[in-house]
Design a protein around this motif. Sequence first.
Motif, PDB file in Angstrom:
ATOM      1  N   THR A   1       0.833  -1.195   0.000  1.00  0.00           N
ATOM      2  CA  THR A   1       0.000   0.000   0.000  1.00  0.00           C
ATOM      3  C   THR A   1       0.870   1.248   0.000  1.00  0.00           C
ATOM      4  O   THR A   1       2.094   1.173   0.102  1.00  0.00           O
ATOM      5  CB  THR A   1      -0.973  -0.008   1.202  1.00  0.00           C
ATOM      6  OG1 THR A   1      -2.004   0.941   0.980  1.00  0.00           O
ATOM      7  CG2 THR A   1      -0.255   0.305   2.501  1.00  0.00           C
ATOM      8  N   LYS A   2       0.225   2.392  -0.110  1.00  0.00           N
ATOM      9  CA  LYS A   2       0.946   3.655  -0.242  1.00  0.00           C
ATOM     10  C   LYS A   2       1.647   4.049   1.050  1.00  0.00           C
ATOM     11  O   LYS A   2       1.123   3.840   2.141  1.00  0.00           O
ATOM     12  CB  LYS A   2      -0.017   4.779  -0.639  1.00  0.00           C
ATOM     13  CG  LYS A   2      -0.802   4.526  -1.908  1.00  0.00           C
ATOM     14  CD  LYS A   2       0.028   4.686  -3.150  1.00  0.00           C
ATOM     15  CE  LYS A   2      -0.844   4.565  -4.392  1.00  0.00           C
ATOM     16  NZ  LYS A   2      -0.076   4.677  -5.635  1.00  0.00           N
TER      17      LYS A   2
ATOM     18  N   ASN B   1       3.708   8.487  -3.686  1.00  0.00           N
ATOM     19  CA  ASN B   1       3.531   7.444  -4.695  1.00  0.00           C
ATOM     20  C   ASN B   1       4.474   6.274  -4.457  1.00  0.00           C
ATOM     21  O   ASN B   1       4.651   5.425  -5.318  1.00  0.00           O
ATOM     22  CB  ASN B   1       3.750   8.012  -6.104  1.00  0.00           C
ATOM     23  CG  ASN B   1       3.433   6.993  -7.188  1.00  0.00           C
ATOM     24  OD1 ASN B   1       2.550   6.153  -7.025  1.00  0.00           O
ATOM     25  ND2 ASN B   1       4.159   7.032  -8.284  1.00  0.00           N
TER      26      ASN B   1
ATOM     27  N   HIS C   1       5.248   2.770  -2.512  1.00  0.00           N
ATOM     28  CA  HIS C   1       4.463   1.708  -1.886  1.00  0.00           C
ATOM     29  C   HIS C   1       5.357   0.889  -0.952  1.00  0.00           C
ATOM     30  O   HIS C   1       6.503   0.612  -1.295  1.00  0.00           O
ATOM     31  CB  HIS C   1       3.911   0.738  -2.930  1.00  0.00           C
ATOM     32  CG  HIS C   1       3.110   1.366  -4.019  1.00  0.00           C
ATOM     33  ND1 HIS C   1       3.622   2.276  -4.914  1.00  0.00           N
ATOM     34  CD2 HIS C   1       1.817   1.176  -4.379  1.00  0.00           C
ATOM     35  CE1 HIS C   1       2.683   2.627  -5.776  1.00  0.00           C
ATOM     36  NE2 HIS C   1       1.582   1.990  -5.475  1.00  0.00           N
TER      37      HIS C   1
ATOM     38  N   SER D   1       8.634   3.458  -7.405  1.00  0.00           N
ATOM     39  CA  SER D   1       7.222   3.415  -7.027  1.00  0.00           C
ATOM     40  C   SER D   1       6.970   2.261  -6.056  1.00  0.00           C
ATOM     41  O   SER D   1       6.439   2.451  -4.972  1.00  0.00           O
ATOM     42  CB  SER D   1       6.340   3.266  -8.263  1.00  0.00           C
ATOM     43  OG  SER D   1       4.985   3.162  -7.901  1.00  0.00           O
ATOM     44  N   TYR D   2       7.341   1.046  -6.453  1.00  0.00           N
ATOM     45  CA  TYR D   2       7.310  -0.090  -5.529  1.00  0.00           C
ATOM     46  C   TYR D   2       8.333  -1.102  -6.023  1.00  0.00           C
ATOM     47  O   TYR D   2       8.515  -1.286  -7.232  1.00  0.00           O
ATOM     48  CB  TYR D   2       5.923  -0.742  -5.442  1.00  0.00           C
ATOM     49  CG  TYR D   2       5.458  -1.387  -6.732  1.00  0.00           C
ATOM     50  CD1 TYR D   2       5.808  -2.694  -7.051  1.00  0.00           C
ATOM     51  CD2 TYR D   2       4.666  -0.690  -7.630  1.00  0.00           C
ATOM     52  CE1 TYR D   2       5.387  -3.289  -8.238  1.00  0.00           C
ATOM     53  CE2 TYR D   2       4.245  -1.266  -8.817  1.00  0.00           C
ATOM     54  CZ  TYR D   2       4.608  -2.567  -9.110  1.00  0.00           C
ATOM     55  OH  TYR D   2       4.193  -3.147 -10.286  1.00  0.00           O
TER      56      TYR D   2
ATOM     57  N   TRP E   1       0.589  11.729  -9.887  1.00  0.00           N
ATOM     58  CA  TRP E   1       1.752  10.987 -10.365  1.00  0.00           C
ATOM     59  C   TRP E   1       2.666  11.847 -11.226  1.00  0.00           C
ATOM     60  O   TRP E   1       3.468  11.337 -12.005  1.00  0.00           O
ATOM     61  CB  TRP E   1       1.299   9.746 -11.129  1.00  0.00           C
ATOM     62  CG  TRP E   1       0.813   8.668 -10.202  1.00  0.00           C
ATOM     63  CD1 TRP E   1       0.792   8.696  -8.846  1.00  0.00           C
ATOM     64  CD2 TRP E   1       0.293   7.392 -10.568  1.00  0.00           C
ATOM     65  NE1 TRP E   1       0.275   7.522  -8.341  1.00  0.00           N
ATOM     66  CE2 TRP E   1      -0.042   6.713  -9.376  1.00  0.00           C
ATOM     67  CE3 TRP E   1       0.056   6.767 -11.792  1.00  0.00           C
ATOM     68  CZ2 TRP E   1      -0.576   5.423  -9.375  1.00  0.00           C
ATOM     69  CZ3 TRP E   1      -0.478   5.478 -11.788  1.00  0.00           C
ATOM     70  CH2 TRP E   1      -0.797   4.820 -10.593  1.00  0.00           C
TER      71      TRP E   1
ATOM     72  N   ALA F   1      -4.708   6.754  -8.147  1.00  0.00           N
ATOM     73  CA  ALA F   1      -4.006   7.619  -7.196  1.00  0.00           C
ATOM     74  C   ALA F   1      -4.929   8.593  -6.478  1.00  0.00           C
ATOM     75  O   ALA F   1      -4.456   9.528  -5.837  1.00  0.00           O
ATOM     76  CB  ALA F   1      -2.892   8.391  -7.907  1.00  0.00           C
TER      77      ALA F   1
ATOM     78  N   GLU G   1      -4.137   8.512  -2.965  1.00  0.00           N
ATOM     79  CA  GLU G   1      -2.761   8.907  -2.703  1.00  0.00           C
ATOM     80  C   GLU G   1      -2.638  10.355  -2.268  1.00  0.00           C
ATOM     81  O   GLU G   1      -1.784  10.708  -1.457  1.00  0.00           O
ATOM     82  CB  GLU G   1      -1.931   8.681  -3.968  1.00  0.00           C
ATOM     83  CG  GLU G   1      -0.483   9.044  -3.850  1.00  0.00           C
ATOM     84  CD  GLU G   1       0.228   8.763  -5.149  1.00  0.00           C
ATOM     85  OE1 GLU G   1       0.843   9.679  -5.693  1.00  0.00           O
ATOM     86  OE2 GLU G   1       0.142   7.620  -5.613  1.00  0.00           O
TER      87      GLU G   1
ATOM     88  N   CYS H   1      -4.581   0.856  -1.991  1.00  0.00           N
ATOM     89  CA  CYS H   1      -4.779   1.892  -0.991  1.00  0.00           C
ATOM     90  C   CYS H   1      -5.866   1.433  -0.031  1.00  0.00           C
ATOM     91  O   CYS H   1      -6.604   0.495  -0.314  1.00  0.00           O
ATOM     92  CB  CYS H   1      -5.209   3.207  -1.633  1.00  0.00           C
ATOM     93  SG  CYS H   1      -3.871   4.162  -2.335  1.00  0.00           S
TER      94      CYS H   1
END
Length: 768
Positions: A116-117, A122, A124, A518-519, A568, A609, A612, A652
């Motif tokens: 998750t965020k 942005n 994760h 980002s992740y 983003w 997002a 976010e 999220c």
Amino acid sequence: MRDLNKILSGNLGYPRIGREREWKKAIEAFWSGKIDEEELHGRLGEIRRNHLKLQQAQGIDLIPVGDFSYYDQVLDTAVMFGLVPERFEYSGGPVPLTTYYAIARGSKTAAASEMTKWFNTNYHYIVPELEGREPELTANVPLSYYREAKAELGIEGKPVLLGLYTFLKLSKGASNRLQEWVHKLLPLYVQVLRELQQEGAAWVQVDEPALVTSVSDEDVKLVQEIYETISREVPGLSILLQSYFDAVERYEQIVALPVKGIGLDFVHGKEGNLQALRQFGFPSDKTLAAGVVDGRNIWRTDLSETGQLLNEILALTSSSADLIIQPSCSLLHVPVSAKAETGLPTVLHKALAFAEEKLEEVSALCQAAKTGSTPALFAMNSDALKLLSADPSRSRKQVQDAVLTISRQPSERSSEFVRRRLKQQAKWNLPLLPTTTIGSFPQTAEVRAARQKWRKGEWSAERYDEFIRAEIQKWITIQEEIGLDVLVHGEFERTDMVEFFGEKLPGFAFTRGGWVQSYGTRCVKPPLIYGDVEFDQPMTVKETAFAQSLSSKPVKGMLTGPVTILNWSFVRSDVSRETVAYQIALALRQEVEALEKAGITMIQVDEPALREGFPLKPKDRDRYLDWAVKAFKISISTVQETTQVHTHMCYCEFHDMLGSIQALDADVISIETSRSHGELIQSFEEHTYPLGIGLGVYDIHSPRVPSEEEMVSMIRRALQVLDPELFWINPDCGLKTRGQEETVAALKNMVGAAERSRQALASSGSGV
């Protein structure tokens, strides 16, 4: 009188990916079996040490160590304490790298942990699961990084550790057992800190960003217990308690904690933290770490204005209090270096400050504060920002007038959902529990190579278009063979769901190497929104209309929503984010109308997002949701009743904004639930959702192909609280990162699960 020699420069964290994403490439080479674990450690170690040397060269006094990660810093904290979910069959001791990555990505036998965020960014993180084994200290990771920096580079680093309070607030299974888990983990934290002190660490940065969110009376007592215990058990250790992303809550109690330093964000929490300083002052026996350089955006700092801010901060603190000048948060959230961005217009290139440039700004501010002189960078930044402000792209009167008009008007669909649904169902005649995907299909090496050949001029636009049409035709055929009810064109012409649109909209610019994490190893290159945004020409009609010509089944038009494009991107700071969102929404409205005119009347406007941008302070949330929902509705409100609007959200927590999701008035929304193991479904047990909805039935971020039985189980659970007449079946996100074989296998199982669920509904007459 203040000792100016005690004004230091600091940093909170550095981008781990490298200028050319060397970090990403090394890890993915390990995953694919191209390098072994030893070589991976070697490559990542070299990257890590180079980053430390870069910060040293910038003149930073307090250089963070331990902010580096092999995937995610929250996951690092969990495995450091042996908190490995039972399904990974961990038996104690140092956590193997294969297990570490399995927790993040899943394995053939075990589902990945939820992702998750990280607060309102942005980035994760992997959500820790507090279950099973008792925690243990498997390895003192900050200590190993501290030793490395000192022994190999002669750098007296500042170890970084995620604070216990924040770690527990981010974990599953701790919400009603905070006290219990504090007592389990606090001795291990003490051990980590004691070993760092014994090794000679002068400062230890303990990150507690959760302190800028709502903090209850009970939580304050818990935080006090944590730091009083640490102070008692590790006396004399200089802890910098670091907050960021907003103003700290419970200021009086937090600055009274028995720690040596307090880090405050004077960019995103400027007003709240300044107000607290004015009202309550700052302890004379503590160091204030002032985050005055924006760690989340990419524009140069107005150093003269920031110098005035520092003067005010100094005036509000005791002359005996020391000061650290630093970024507002870790520089993880910005690209590494702007030096290579010479392909941008000069007015833009000069105005950029990535991680390296931000540390130059920190050093310049520190020099000015200590010497009273004005470094040359002050004038350079001022000139660059003035040039950008005067750029003609920031004065498109037609756009500005349109935003002013739309901001004063409601934006609503022409009829209610109940009426629209009947007309749409008559038009499409879809089966119960219709199946679809979220939008993208695998971007193979061939697809990426073709795009590069076209961008480099090796292929003509005609040859590239021919290639894209062949990929679309191939996947339309595959989707029909699988038996999906609603198709997509596959998005083979798109690199990134925001970049694609930004490249076609005036007001955007793109960097060559402006990558951020980002992740995991997923890196994105956010656009720069520097001017007024406006529609130029249709962006998606050609490919979508071609795909629709190949099938009698509906093909969805695929757009990225205004709030996601906003969140983003790196956004201009001279106007409000609300204004920019409305500009993007008006441009997307014209694209939606162009799709509808071309015969595409099932259109998905994705808003992954939306959550976010959710403010961390409850008092700010209603205002954000009001304009975020309005921006979405501006983009879709002019469509006809029979045009079905879809949207998508992922990764999220949505339970606290279901009302706003419903207010979007999309005919169908798809939401990720696979990694959260259906927890969102609990929210629908308390809140009725009266619109069309699809809860993702399998995790696309794992190579694992789930069985029909697993998906049937997920569907059955959802249909206990959701109307089968309104329920859709889909993966939890786009399939861009997956391979063709696993994609086809998983979708076949999904369609099979849908058919079995339909049969069960028919036979029971009530539920699966």
